[in-house]
Design a protein around this motif. Structure first.
Motif, mmCIF file in Angstrom:
data_model
loop_
_atom_site.group_PDB
_atom_site.id
_atom_site.type_symbol
_atom_site.label_atom_id
_atom_site.label_comp_id
_atom_site.label_asym_id
_atom_site.label_seq_id
_atom_site.Cartn_x
_atom_site.Cartn_y
_atom_site.Cartn_z
ATOM 1 N N ASP A 1 -46.437 4.486 -11.477
ATOM 2 C CA ASP A 1 -47.114 5.376 -10.519
ATOM 3 C C ASP A 1 -46.528 6.789 -10.533
ATOM 4 O O ASP A 1 -47.149 7.718 -10.050
ATOM 5 N N HIS A 2 -45.342 6.947 -11.128
ATOM 6 C CA HIS A 2 -44.683 8.264 -11.187
ATOM 7 C C HIS A 2 -44.831 8.934 -12.549
ATOM 8 O O HIS A 2 -44.338 10.021 -12.764
ATOM 9 N N HIS B 1 -45.114 8.508 -0.089
ATOM 10 C CA HIS B 1 -45.277 7.273 -0.863
ATOM 11 C C HIS B 1 -45.996 6.226 -0.009
ATOM 12 O O HIS B 1 -45.571 5.085 0.132
ATOM 13 N N ASP C 1 -39.050 6.078 -3.478
ATOM 14 C CA ASP C 1 -38.726 4.806 -4.110
ATOM 15 C C ASP C 1 -37.252 4.477 -3.920
ATOM 16 O O ASP C 1 -36.480 4.378 -4.881
HETATM 17 ZN ZN ZN Z 1 -43.442 4.532 -6.578
#
Ligand code: ZN
Ligand code: ZN
Length: 318
Positions: free
Chosen positions: A112-113, A275, A209
């Motif tokens: 996702d990053h 996030h 995260d």
């Molecule tokens: Zn993430």
């Protein structure tokens, strides 16, 4: 410095569904009944000033990508989630043909990053310089891997910009493009790193995260030291506290409550919840924000902490 959010969602990009939009429009039409909103200007003012954020707007759905302007010609951005798509368009439009230097700081390489990089159009333009900074040994490998067949049609080797990978020692503060950058190891599957950026007496922390367990006092002190006095802390508040301590313990993410507590201990000035859980709709994110603000009010010490929920398009001036 100006911080601009291009992607604020965690784990996976999401979008409003047709049901979400239909239900929202229906609620708005009822609220607008008998309001004589007979021009776009009047209707826009009504949406802007009289509707709750979760009714008139949306937190958005792109995954992590946060730009900051540091008063130079260079670009600075944390993570290459799907928000890198609109960020790339912004860079090309602003440069209008001139070459760009883009400094990317990678918290870690979970997909996702990273997923936005193959769609980051400045990487395809000869003359552009892209400097990818990170603390993981596998940084370059991960960028190349996601464009290998059969996963993507254009291999990394065909990108035409000059692309460099720069390993940052997490025990040191680095001077990059006139900005002081300090990485910080965080608890997350495969490790992640937060970054503290400082320039002209202003500072902000990008900490996503990262799971914080407040019962570990030594670790808490380390994180509080990292957040100390920051003008802004962008914080992984994926879950509510109940989720974070029960079903989702050890999933590598934090909560709104822990964000407020750490920022209060660090005397940070502003907290941006970030996030967002992809299963949460705008109403659920607004509730997490409301709960965080209520907690901040109840536990406020000498200094107030401003709490916001980041959304795609939000700009914060420090
Ligand atoms: Zn993430
Ligand atoms: Zn992750």
């Amino acid at each position: 410095m100006r911080v601009r959010f291009w992607g604020t969602r965690g784990s996976m990009p999401v979008s409003l569904t047709w049901r979400d939009l239909r239900d929202r429009l229906a609620q708005v039409l009822v609220l607008a009944n008998r309001r004589q909103l007979d021009s776009v200007e009047k209707a826009t003012a009504f949406v802007e000033h009289e509707l709750d954020f979760s009714l008139g707007k949306t937190f958005g759905g792109h995954s992590s990508c946060v730009e900051f302007e540091a008063g130079s010609d260079e670009y600075f951005v944390c993570d290459m989630g799907s928000g890198a798509l609109p960020f790339g368009a912004h860079v090309l439009a602003r440069q209008s043909g001139r070459a760009a230097t883009v400094n990317i700081f990678m918290s870690h390489m979970h997909w996702d990053h990273l997923m936005g990089f193959p769609f980051f159009r400045p990487a395809y333009v000869p003359g552009n310089r892209i400097r990818i900074h990170g603390c993981h040994a596998a940084l370059e490998h991960a960028f190349r891997l996601q464009q290998d067949p059969p996963c993507f049609p254009v291999p990394f080797s065909q990108l035409r910009a000059t692309i460099e990978f720069i390993h940052l020692d997490p025990r040191k503060t680095h001077e990059i493009g006139g900005v002081r950058v300090t990485p910080n190891l965080q608890f997350h599957s495969g490790d992640s790193y937060g970054f503290r950026f400082e320039r002209d007496g202003k500072s902000f922390v990008y900490s996503t995260d990262s799971e914080h367990k407040l019962d570990d006092s030594k670790e808490t002190a380390r994180i509080v030291g990292f957040f100390r006095g920051a003008d802004l802390v962008i914080f992984d508040a994926m879950y509510s506290l109940a989720e974070a301590v029960s079903v989702k313990a050890d999933w590598g993410h934090s909560s709104n409550v822990v964000g407020v507590e750490l920022c209060q201990m660090a005397r940070a000035k502003k907290l941006a919840l970030f996030h967002h859980e992809p299963a949460n709709d705008d109403t659920a994110i607004a509730r997490i924000l409301r709960d965080a603000r209520r907690l901040e009010e109840l536990t406020r010490g000498a200094q107030a902490l401003e709490v916001v929920a980041a959304y795609d398009g939000l700009e914060i001036d420090l």
